[in-house]
Enzyme design. Structure first.
Site, short mmCIF file in Angstrom:
data_model
loop_
_atom_site.label_atom_id
_atom_site.label_comp_id
_atom_site.label_asym_id
_atom_site.label_seq_id
_atom_site.Cartn_x
_atom_site.Cartn_y
_atom_site.Cartn_z
N CYS A 30 30.75 45.41 44.37
CA CYS A 30 32.08 45.67 44.92
C CYS A 30 32.37 47.17 44.94
CB CYS A 30 33.11 44.84 44.17
SG CYS A 30 34.61 44.59 45.14
N HIS A 59 31.30 39.61 43.52
CA HIS A 59 31.20 39.78 42.07
C HIS A 59 30.29 38.73 41.45
CE1 HIS A 59 34.48 42.76 41.34
NE2 HIS A 59 34.88 42.31 42.52
N GLU A 119 29.02 38.65 38.66
CA GLU A 119 29.28 38.51 37.22
C GLU A 119 30.41 37.52 36.94
OE1 GLU A 119 30.19 40.83 39.15
OE2 GLU A 119 32.17 41.62 38.64
N1 GLN Z 1 38.89 47.77 46.65
C1 GLN Z 1 38.17 48.33 45.56
C2 GLN Z 1 37.61 49.68 45.94
O1 GLN Z 1 37.35 50.17 46.77
C3 GLN Z 1 37.03 47.45 45.12
C4 GLN Z 1 37.56 46.20 44.51
C5 GLN Z 1 36.66 45.57 43.51
O2 GLN Z 1 35.75 46.20 42.98
N2 GLN Z 1 36.94 44.35 43.20
O3 GLN Z 1 37.27 50.47 45.38
#
Ligand code: GLN
Length: 196
Positions: free
Chosen positions: A74, A177, A179
């Site tokens: 992410c 994610h 995890e």
């Molecule tokens: N929107 C977040 C970002 O750019 C990422 C969100 C997340 O890691 N769940 O950095």
């Protein structure tokens, strides 16, 4: 396991599930002797700032160049990408993953969702997307290991496949994610990358 911000504990537990002992990385010295690094989800803007102020940005960038295995999930994927759209102007990324990504690119109404992704020959891979980056394009060196069917932000056309799990040599990255679900295939793959 980068321990500046984000969902660190869940990754530590997931690594434990695949028999990997982890340590928490807060400063450049902590990387000495590590076999790999996870950049967790969180906020890429905050993580970028903290990476710079701790001196970890340079230390990680150097290692990435040398083939050090890194998993980014992410926000971690955002940090690895070559180009970040809709980022903050001062946010930095390592450029180790030849991809253009849009921060929060799945749009507002569906800021978070869960789905199953085709991955290898096994069952669908459960994938939780939380304000996830949308991968707009990837270069030739990138292997797309799993894709998600979705209409990116600003598009009212039909849903299209976009990369959700990507690998480029020593770099593994997911928009979702791994995890947060019980399926450990992503962490197992990363453990293999670290072992080999
Ligand atoms: N929107 C977040 C970002 O750019 C990422 C969100 C997340 O890691 N769940 O950095």
């Amino acid at each position: 396991m980068l321990n500046l911000q984000g969902d660190v504990r869940e990754h530590v537990a997931a690594l434990g599930d695949v028999g990997v002992q982890s340590r928490l990385i807060k400063r450049p010295d902590d990387l000495d002797g590590a076999a790999g690094l996870i950049l967790p989800g969180g906020e890429s803007t905050t993580l970028s700032m903290l990476l710079a102020s701790t001196g970890l940005f340079e230390a990680v960038a150097e290692r990435l160049d040398e083939g050090f295995p890194v998993l980014g999930t992410c926000a971690g994927l955002v940090l690895l990408a070559r180009e970040v759209l809709d980022g903050r102007p001062d946010q930095r990324s390592f450029g180790a993953l030849d991809a253009v990504v849009r921060r929060n690119g799945f749009g507002r109404q569906v800021a978070s969702f869960e789905t199953g992704l085709e991955f290898g020959e096994g069952p669908l891979l459960p994938a939780v997307f939380i304000r996830a980056p949308y991968v707009v394009s990837v270069g030739e060196a990138v292997d797309v290991l799993a894709s998600v069917l979705h209409r990116g932000i600003g598009s009212d056309g039909p849903a299209m496949e976009s990369p959700a799990l990507l690998r480029q040599a020593n770099v593994l990255a997911s928009c979702f994610h791994p995890e947060l679900t019980a399926d450990r295939r992503v962490h197992r793959l990363f453990a293999e990358m670290c072992a080999g």
